[in-house]
Design a protein around this motif. Structure first.
Motif, short mmCIF file in Angstrom:
data_model
loop_
_atom_site.label_atom_id
_atom_site.label_comp_id
_atom_site.label_asym_id
_atom_site.label_seq_id
_atom_site.Cartn_x
_atom_site.Cartn_y
_atom_site.Cartn_z
N MET A 399 0.87 -1.22 0.01
CA MET A 399 -0.01 -0.22 -0.04
C MET A 399 0.79 1.11 0.03
O MET A 399 0.54 2.27 -0.65
CB MET A 399 -1.07 0.10 1.45
N ARG A 400 1.95 1.22 0.77
CA ARG A 400 2.86 2.55 0.84
C ARG A 400 3.34 2.50 -0.48
O ARG A 400 3.56 3.85 -1.32
CB ARG A 400 4.04 2.10 1.58
N GLN A 401 3.95 1.66 -1.38
CA GLN A 401 4.21 1.67 -2.72
C GLN A 401 3.20 2.21 -3.51
O GLN A 401 3.61 3.11 -4.42
CB GLN A 401 4.39 0.45 -3.42
N GLN A 403 0.92 4.26 -2.61
CA GLN A 403 0.87 5.80 -2.35
C GLN A 403 1.77 6.52 -2.85
O GLN A 403 1.65 7.62 -3.50
CB GLN A 403 1.07 5.92 -0.71
N THR A 404 3.16 5.97 -2.90
CA THR A 404 4.08 6.77 -3.24
C THR A 404 4.63 6.70 -4.86
O THR A 404 4.95 7.42 -5.62
CB THR A 404 5.56 6.46 -2.39
N LYS A 405 4.58 5.16 -5.25
CA LYS A 405 5.11 5.03 -6.78
C LYS A 405 3.81 4.70 -7.65
O LYS A 405 4.34 4.49 -8.79
CB LYS A 405 5.86 3.68 -6.26
N GLY A 410 6.16 -1.16 -6.33
CA GLY A 410 7.13 0.10 -5.92
C GLY A 410 8.38 -0.06 -7.16
O GLY A 410 9.07 0.62 -6.94
N LEU A 490 -7.07 6.56 -0.68
CA LEU A 490 -5.94 6.24 -1.66
C LEU A 490 -6.50 5.79 -2.61
O LEU A 490 -6.14 6.11 -3.91
CB LEU A 490 -4.98 4.91 -1.11
N GLN B 32 12.70 10.26 -3.63
CA GLN B 32 11.69 10.28 -2.72
C GLN B 32 11.94 9.92 -1.47
O GLN B 32 12.92 8.84 -1.00
CB GLN B 32 10.87 8.94 -3.31
N TYR B 187 0.42 0.63 8.81
CA TYR B 187 0.03 1.48 7.57
C TYR B 187 -0.78 2.63 7.90
O TYR B 187 -1.73 2.54 8.48
CB TYR B 187 -0.46 0.58 6.64
N ALA B 190 -4.53 7.02 3.45
CA ALA B 190 -4.63 8.37 2.80
C ALA B 190 -5.45 9.31 3.63
O ALA B 190 -4.95 10.61 3.90
CB ALA B 190 -5.14 8.17 1.68
#
Lengths: 668, 257
Positions: A399-401, A403-405, A410, A490, B32, B187, B190
């Motif tokens: 999920m972080r990937q 968000q950012t990628k 990722g 997201l 990043q 986690y 958002a």
């Protein structure tokens, strides 16, 4: 014969019943009705704890919106459409249902006649041919009713694991059997004292046969026996009626109500807005009042029949999730909350593991005869858990990937087109006159194995001279997993980004090879913007063959096809892949809409699974049992899961996408 | 409990690091930035502890330039109560960072416990945690992968190599540096990030912290990228042939055996 004055084609209502009994009968009847309404009112109060739904709007809103609700009531309620499909149990239910309805209508008609006659003799209609048909019909449907009960009783004795059981279930069945059998005895004893002849006798065939062995009984005996059995019958009927809201029989009320009020949304999740959250402070569901009234009603319409549990891949693979148990536990909590008990939803009632075990395959949703939606409930719970920071580990990383990628692995977005090396694949920005946009998806772009599928599709599209383009680095994850893992915003961020990219390129028609992208783009996305025409590559390739743009391939070697949940069950696409695979398909036991999940949906793709709890292994075993040389799939996640599953079963079967199979057979 | 967490913002692990033209630092464009992974463990542990001890607060600190605010924002999104950025120049000077962080803890504290990652993945110095302990004169247990919380003491477990485990009990307050395995960082959705944007992040100036040029004792002189990886060579053939070939390569070509 009908005009023979000696033969009266009717019977006296309340014949042989003394006036005091009739009075007592009506008093008890009223008491029973009052208890019934009191019981229903108590449940009603439980449902009122939920977020309000506008009943007025539903009932008085426009007819077009009301129509599907009425349709469900008739087809799925009266027509028992969703009750079908479970062999003998379905038949038992239908027999009982039909028998009950006919007997209930019969009794109502009799009462109407009785009251009408009180007003004036000329309203009396319970005689003549009507009487003959009436008696015969009730006699026959009574048998159906008893047969249904007997089948259910037999099944309950050797109860399948998935079927819930309470002591009151035997009371209900016993009472039903008692009502059915005593009804015939009342009839037989009435025949014995009344002595009807000819048609008047034989229009009640069961009663007539039952009376035969007792023909020597004196009139006095038969009259007193009749009164006793009549009372037993009546008391059982009133007992049953009063019992409805307090036993499983409650579904007489809640089942049709839920069919009517349900908001079926296969493949879609309810959107929430920041404004709503700012107003209420509630993100997901962490207590009973966060569910809406229809959802609470649905908890009360669950009969614990266990169809959802039997269909659930999480349950089958030994995970701590049964949709049935979730619904029942929430129902228990609904009662506890109303009683002011301080029981928590998360932790006390539903365990964390349970919430995350769902693969969102929708099997439970489609299996439920009364349209309870365990998936919708679980995903409301997930939103709360995600907001409370309950997501950790590998899923959190993916999920972080996202968000950012912009993709769950990722990888740098610039590498989105790496798969196309050496192929004539154009970006939409370089080819503004493209006819169809090919949405490759994150798996198709980055996953080494799925890239081969992407190349196979590319070869076929190029061969058929399709005017297509891709978005390359401008494509972002659709956010399907994010939404289904509870991170609604997201998902909305990604949806907004993709919407604007698609708009910028004037996209109308989208081709995709991932059923999750397909579902997201065609079901989730219209909630936030444009509606696109989305086709799966299997449909599109079949169309190319139909249009002679690709030649027809020879039949494949023996092949079995694993239907992806979001393709077959949710979006109804299951014929095209089969057409592409030809005539040599060995079907698995569960296929098409009844397919069994590979285990990757609902964000489970990104979670670790215990080796002995893998859904993929269960499905792979089914595939291997067909003895097919090839296991064809139509989804990159299924491809990963089935490959792993087949490998861990030490099978030599090859797992490939339908497109790869086609490329091989066309010799491209 | 007053729980403090010290974190550092570092380039994402997948970033292709480019050097500055003058060779004296890395080119920050296109980078990043993330919270150093071990520091995420520290935040998570603080949040877990807060859930166990009622009336606790989690304060997150980061020494660094303006962009470090983003890392603090993520910590708030994960659930920290407040955050402060210590406005000192970006540096590779562990002592100066530790001095600034200690000063901030003294200013905002006193702390009952301080968590920090066992190292930042950019310079990998593994020094700040222990140095804070020296400046604050508190006990320190480093590279911890399990903690049992008692009334006013804690028991920490650390792997010390060779399959050996060391168990250390210490009174609080103490400094703990966190190692992988301690927990799984949560986690931040958002929505939590959106909400965190509305929370204030305090900035503490270098004057307030008492940091001067004199503390800058280390000077970096040169940066070089590591040499590119040697290509892989696959040894083919039957198992015996492969084994023989491997021995030959190891013995003759690279003279490793």
């Amino acid at each position: 014969m009908i005009n023979d004055p000696k033969i009266q084609l009717t019977r006296e209502t309340f014949g042989n019943i003394p006036p005091w009994s009739v009075t007592a009968f009506y008093i008890i009847a009223i008491a029973s009705v009052l208890i019934f309404f009191w019981g229903v009112w108590r449940r009603w109060k439980l449902w009122k704890q939920g977020k309000p739904i506008s009943i007025r709007k539903i009932l008085l809103g426009n007819y077009q919106r009301l129509k599907p609700r009425l349709g469900r009531l008739f087809k799925e309620g009266l027509g028992q459409k969703r009750v079908r499909g479970r062999g003998l149990a379905s038949w038992a239910h239908i027999m009982m249902f039909v028998g009950f309805i006919v007997l209930f209508l019969g009794t109502t008609l009799l009462e109407i006649d009785h009251l009408a006659t009180k007003i004036s003799e000329q309203f009396h209609f319970h005689h003549g041919w009507y009487y003959v048909i009436y008696e015969a019909t009730l006699d026959i449907f009574g048998l159906l009713f008893i047969l249904g009960i007997s089948l259910f009783a037999w099944r309950r004795m050797r109860r399948p694991n998935s079927v819930g059981h309470r002591a009151s279930d035997w009371t209900v069945l016993g009472l039903f059997l008692g009502i059915g059998v005593s009804g015939y005895f009342v009839e037989a004893l009435r025949i014995l004292w009344d002595q009807p002849k000819g048609l008047a006798l034989w229009c009640s065939p069961i009663g007539a046969l039952l009376a035969k062995p007792f023909s020597s009984m004196s009139e006095t005996t038969s009259r007193s026996a009749h009164l006793i059995v009549w009372w037993a019958h009546s008391l059982m009927v009133f007992g049953f009626f009063a019992m409805i809201p307090f036993t499983r029989l409650l579904h007489f009320i809640t089942g049709p109500m839920n069919l009517f009020f349900a908001e079926p949304s296969l493949g879609k999740l309810k959107p929430i807005t920041i404004e709503e959250i700012e107003e209420t402070g509630i993100v997901g569901v962490s207590e009973i009042p966060h569910l809406d009234q229809q959802q609470l009603l649905s908890l009360d319409s669950c009969m614990e029949c266990g169809r959802c549990e039997e269909a659930c891949p999480a349950f089958a693979s030994g995970k701590p999730l049964s949709p049935k148990v979730v619904v029942q536990d929430l129902k228990g909590l609904m009662e506890a909350t109303a009683n002011g008990e301080s029981v928590k939803l998360h932790g006390d009632t539903i365990q964390e593991e349970t919430v995350w075990s769902c693969t969102s395959c929708n099997a439970c949703v489609t299996a439920c005869p009364v349209r309870v939606d365990p998936l919708g409930l679980l995903f409301d719970l997930r939103r709360d858990r995600a907001a409370e920071g309950a997501l950790a580990g590998s899923a959190a990383n993916s999920m972080r990937q996202m968000q950012t990628k912009g993709n769950p692995w990722g990888f740098p977005q610039e590498e989105r087109l790496a798969w196309a090396n050496g192929l004539d694949v154009q970006l939409a920005s370089n080819k503004p006159d493209f006819e169809i946009l090919w949405w490759v998806g994150c798996a198709g772009s980055f996953d080494r194995r799925a890239q081969k599928v992407t190349r196979a599709i590319a070869k076929l599209l190029i061969k058929a001279e399709v005017n297509f383009a891709v978005l390359g680095p401008n494509e972002c994850c659709t956010g399907d997993s994010a939404r289904r893992l509870g991170d609604e915003f997201l998902f909305q961020e990604l949806a907004e980004k993709n919407h604007s990219t698609l708009k910028q390129h004037g996209v109308r028609k989208i081709l995709t090879q991932c059923p999750h992208c397909l579902n997201s783009l065609s079901n989730d996305y219209p909630q936030f913007g444009d509606q696109f025409e989305v086709v799966h590559h299997t449909e599109f390739l079949q169309q190319l063959i139909d249009d002679n743009k690709l030649s027809s391939p020879n039949d494949s070697d023996s092949v079995t096809y694993h239907d992806p949940c979001y393709l077959a069950r949710v979006n109804g696409i299951h014929q095209s892949p089969r057409d592409l695979l030809g005539n040599n398909i060995n079907e698995m036991k569960r296929h098409r809409e009844k397919t069994f999940c590979c285990g990757a949906g609902g964000g489970r793709m990104w979670m670790e699974e215990e080796a002995d709890q893998r859904v993929s292994v269960l499905r792979a075993k089914e595939a291997i049992e067909t003895n097919a040389k090839t296991v064809a799939v139509g989804c990159p996640f299924c491809l990963t899961m089935m490959t792993d599953g087949v490998k861990s079963c030490d099978s030599k079967a090859e797992v490939e996408d339908v497109a790869e199979n086609l490329v091989k057979r066309l010799g491209l | 409990m007053n729980i403090f967490v010290c974190i550092k913002q570092v380039p994402d692990t997948t970033t292709q690091i480019k050097l500055r033209e003058d060779g004296n630092g890395i080119d920050e464009t296109d980078i990043q930035w993330i919270i150093s992974p071990h520091d995420e463990l520290a935040i998570e542990e603080a949040l877990i502890l807060r859930e166990r001890k009622p009336n606790s607060t989690v304060t997150v600190l980061s020494a660094g330039p303006e962009r470090a605010t983003e890392a603090l924002r993520m910590a708030l999104a994960m659930g920290a109560d407040s955050a402060a950025r210590l406005d000192i120049p970006d540096n590779f000077n562990s002592a100066m960072n530790a001095r600034a962080l200690s000063a901030a803890i003294n200013k905002l504290g006193p702390a009952d416990i301080v968590f920090t990652g066992k190292e930042a993945i950019d310079d990998g110095a593994s020094a700040v945690g222990s140095m804070i302990a020296i400046y604050l004169k508190l006990p320190c247990v480093s590279v911890v992968n399990k903690i049992d919380y008692g009334e006013d003491s804690i028991t920490c477990r650390r792997d010390i190599g060779g399959g050996n485990i060391e168990v250390i009990e210490t009174k609080l307050p103490a400094i703990i540096s966190t190692q992988v395995g301690l927990n799984e960082p949560r986690y931040a959705t958002a929505l939590n990030i959106i909400k965190a944007k509305k929370k204030p992040i305090e900035t503490i100036t270098r004057e307030e912290l008492g940091i001067t040029e004199a503390n800058q004792k280390i000077k970096l002189t040169n940066f070089e990228l590591p040499p590119p990886k040697q290509p892989c060579r696959l040894i083919e053939g039957s198992p015996t042939e492969q084994a023989n070939e491997l021995i030959r390569v190891l013995a003759d070509e690279i003279q490793a055996i």
